[in-house]
Write a protein that holds these residues in place. Sequence first.
Motif, short mmCIF file in Angstrom:
data_model
loop_
_atom_site.label_atom_id
_atom_site.label_comp_id
_atom_site.label_asym_id
_atom_site.label_seq_id
_atom_site.Cartn_x
_atom_site.Cartn_y
_atom_site.Cartn_z
N MET A 1 0.83 -1.22 0.00
CA MET A 1 0.00 0.00 0.00
C MET A 1 0.86 1.26 0.00
N MET A 2 1.92 1.27 0.82
CA MET A 2 2.78 2.45 0.89
C MET A 2 3.51 2.68 -0.44
N VAL A 3 3.89 1.58 -1.10
CA VAL A 3 4.54 1.72 -2.41
C VAL A 3 3.58 2.35 -3.41
N MET A 4 2.34 1.91 -3.39
CA MET A 4 1.34 2.44 -4.31
C MET A 4 1.12 3.94 -4.06
N ILE A 5 0.96 4.33 -2.80
CA ILE A 5 0.70 5.73 -2.46
C ILE A 5 1.89 6.61 -2.85
N ALA A 6 3.10 6.16 -2.48
CA ALA A 6 4.29 6.95 -2.80
C ALA A 6 4.48 7.09 -4.31
N SER A 7 4.26 6.01 -5.05
CA SER A 7 4.41 6.04 -6.50
C SER A 7 3.36 6.94 -7.15
N ALA A 8 2.12 6.85 -6.68
CA ALA A 8 1.05 7.67 -7.24
C ALA A 8 1.29 9.15 -6.97
N LEU A 9 1.78 9.48 -5.76
CA LEU A 9 2.08 10.88 -5.44
C LEU A 9 3.23 11.40 -6.31
N ALA A 10 4.25 10.56 -6.49
CA ALA A 10 5.37 10.96 -7.37
C ALA A 10 4.87 11.20 -8.79
N ALA A 11 3.97 10.33 -9.26
CA ALA A 11 3.41 10.49 -10.59
C ALA A 11 2.63 11.80 -10.69
N ALA A 12 1.87 12.14 -9.65
CA ALA A 12 1.08 13.38 -9.66
C ALA A 12 1.99 14.60 -9.77
N VAL A 13 3.08 14.63 -9.00
CA VAL A 13 4.00 15.77 -9.03
C VAL A 13 4.68 15.87 -10.39
N LEU A 14 5.16 14.76 -10.90
CA LEU A 14 5.86 14.78 -12.19
C LEU A 14 4.91 15.10 -13.34
N TYR A 15 3.72 14.51 -13.32
CA TYR A 15 2.73 14.81 -14.36
C TYR A 15 2.35 16.29 -14.33
N GLY A 16 2.09 16.82 -13.13
CA GLY A 16 1.67 18.22 -13.01
C GLY A 16 2.73 19.19 -13.48
N ALA A 17 3.97 18.98 -13.03
CA ALA A 17 5.06 19.86 -13.44
C ALA A 17 5.30 19.76 -14.95
N GLY A 18 5.30 18.54 -15.47
CA GLY A 18 5.49 18.36 -16.91
C GLY A 18 4.39 19.01 -17.72
N ALA A 19 3.14 18.89 -17.26
CA ALA A 19 2.01 19.49 -17.97
C ALA A 19 2.13 21.00 -18.03
N ALA A 20 2.56 21.61 -16.93
CA ALA A 20 2.69 23.07 -16.90
C ALA A 20 3.74 23.55 -17.88
N VAL A 21 4.88 22.86 -17.93
CA VAL A 21 5.96 23.23 -18.85
C VAL A 21 5.51 23.03 -20.30
N GLU A 22 4.89 21.90 -20.58
CA GLU A 22 4.44 21.61 -21.93
C GLU A 22 3.38 22.62 -22.39
N GLN A 23 2.47 22.97 -21.49
CA GLN A 23 1.41 23.91 -21.84
C GLN A 23 1.99 25.25 -22.27
N ARG A 24 2.97 25.72 -21.54
CA ARG A 24 3.57 27.02 -21.86
C ARG A 24 4.25 27.00 -23.21
N GLN A 25 4.95 25.90 -23.53
CA GLN A 25 5.65 25.82 -24.80
C GLN A 25 4.68 25.60 -25.97
N ALA A 26 3.67 24.75 -25.75
CA ALA A 26 2.73 24.43 -26.83
C ALA A 26 1.85 25.62 -27.19
N ALA A 27 1.61 26.52 -26.22
CA ALA A 27 0.73 27.66 -26.48
C ALA A 27 1.27 28.58 -27.56
N GLY A 28 2.58 28.52 -27.84
CA GLY A 28 3.17 29.38 -28.86
C GLY A 28 3.18 28.78 -30.25
N ALA A 29 2.73 27.53 -30.38
CA ALA A 29 2.72 26.88 -31.69
C ALA A 29 1.55 27.37 -32.53
N PRO A 30 1.68 27.43 -33.86
CA PRO A 30 0.58 27.87 -34.72
C PRO A 30 -0.62 26.93 -34.63
#
Length: 327
Positions: A1-30
């Motif tokens: 259970m602890m492995v699942m929670i820790a892994s899911a939280l890590a995924a949330a942080v990495l997904y969120g940070a990656g999404a924010a960076v990608e959004q900013r870069q993609a917004a400038g594309a035609p």
Amino acid sequence: MMVMIASALAAAVLYGAGAAVEQRQAAGAPQSSAGRPGLLLMLARQPLWLLGIGAQIGGFAAHTVALRFGTLATVQLIVAAELIVAVGVVRIWSGRPLGRDSWAAALTVVAAIVAFLALTSPAHGHVAGHYSAHAVGAIVGAVLTGAGALVAAVAGLRSSGNRRAVLLAVAAGLADACSAVVIMQFSHVASHGVVAIFTSWTTYAVAVCGTGNVLLTQSAYQTGRPMVTLPIIAAVTPAASAAVGIALLGETPRLGAVGAVAACFAVLVASLALGWLARSAPHPEVPEPADLAVEVEELTVLTGVPRQGTERVRLPLATHGAPRQAA
């Protein structure tokens, strides 16, 4: 259970940070590149976008581990926290603080998602290992969510403004759910060795779904409306995942009559909060490439009356070195 929670939280942080960076870069594309493979080739030339993709890959790895040790609905419940990370990074990066109402709406979306998934999570004792016997259900779930993503994407690419952002975000959310279902099956296949990996349909489905998922997500980010696209993707993904888990993968929710009413209420609250965010969202932060934004201190209109203050004027770009004549 602890492995699942820790892994899911890590995924949330990495997904969120990656999404924010990608959004900013993609917004400038035609806009003309939306939904086309060329969009990914264009973005791949940007180091910051590649950094965002790297964070997403790290999130994928953590997500896979979490799905190996937990149920689809439970893992998606935790991963839903990526919205808070993404919104926070977007606001910090833009230098413009998010209003209290918008923050409250974003937090309400997350709270409603968590409540819905908590109410619809499988009953105690239904473990993720049982999913190995539900390959047919996983295939059907992947096909349905993938088809829904395609329909929403086609409609979104034919729209404009907030409607375009909403539809493309729905498409991206469904594509995320499709990927989650396939990744879940792949995580079990991977535990059986290299031969099983290369002979399983899940390996190739992960590649296809992953590519389509990235393309649809970047097309949604390209609209330049992060307060529309990020919350909708964060809401659609777990809701669709929960629906697949309950209907096709044998997850038995702990819902009684009261729980069913509460789950419906959570969906209503999330919908209202998403509607508020969509309505109050600012215009795209990055101007479309087909336009040129010019800041002026004073602008004298044709009548000769000077207009004080700063105004933003849209001027057509030159074509093949020759300026276009205004109508």
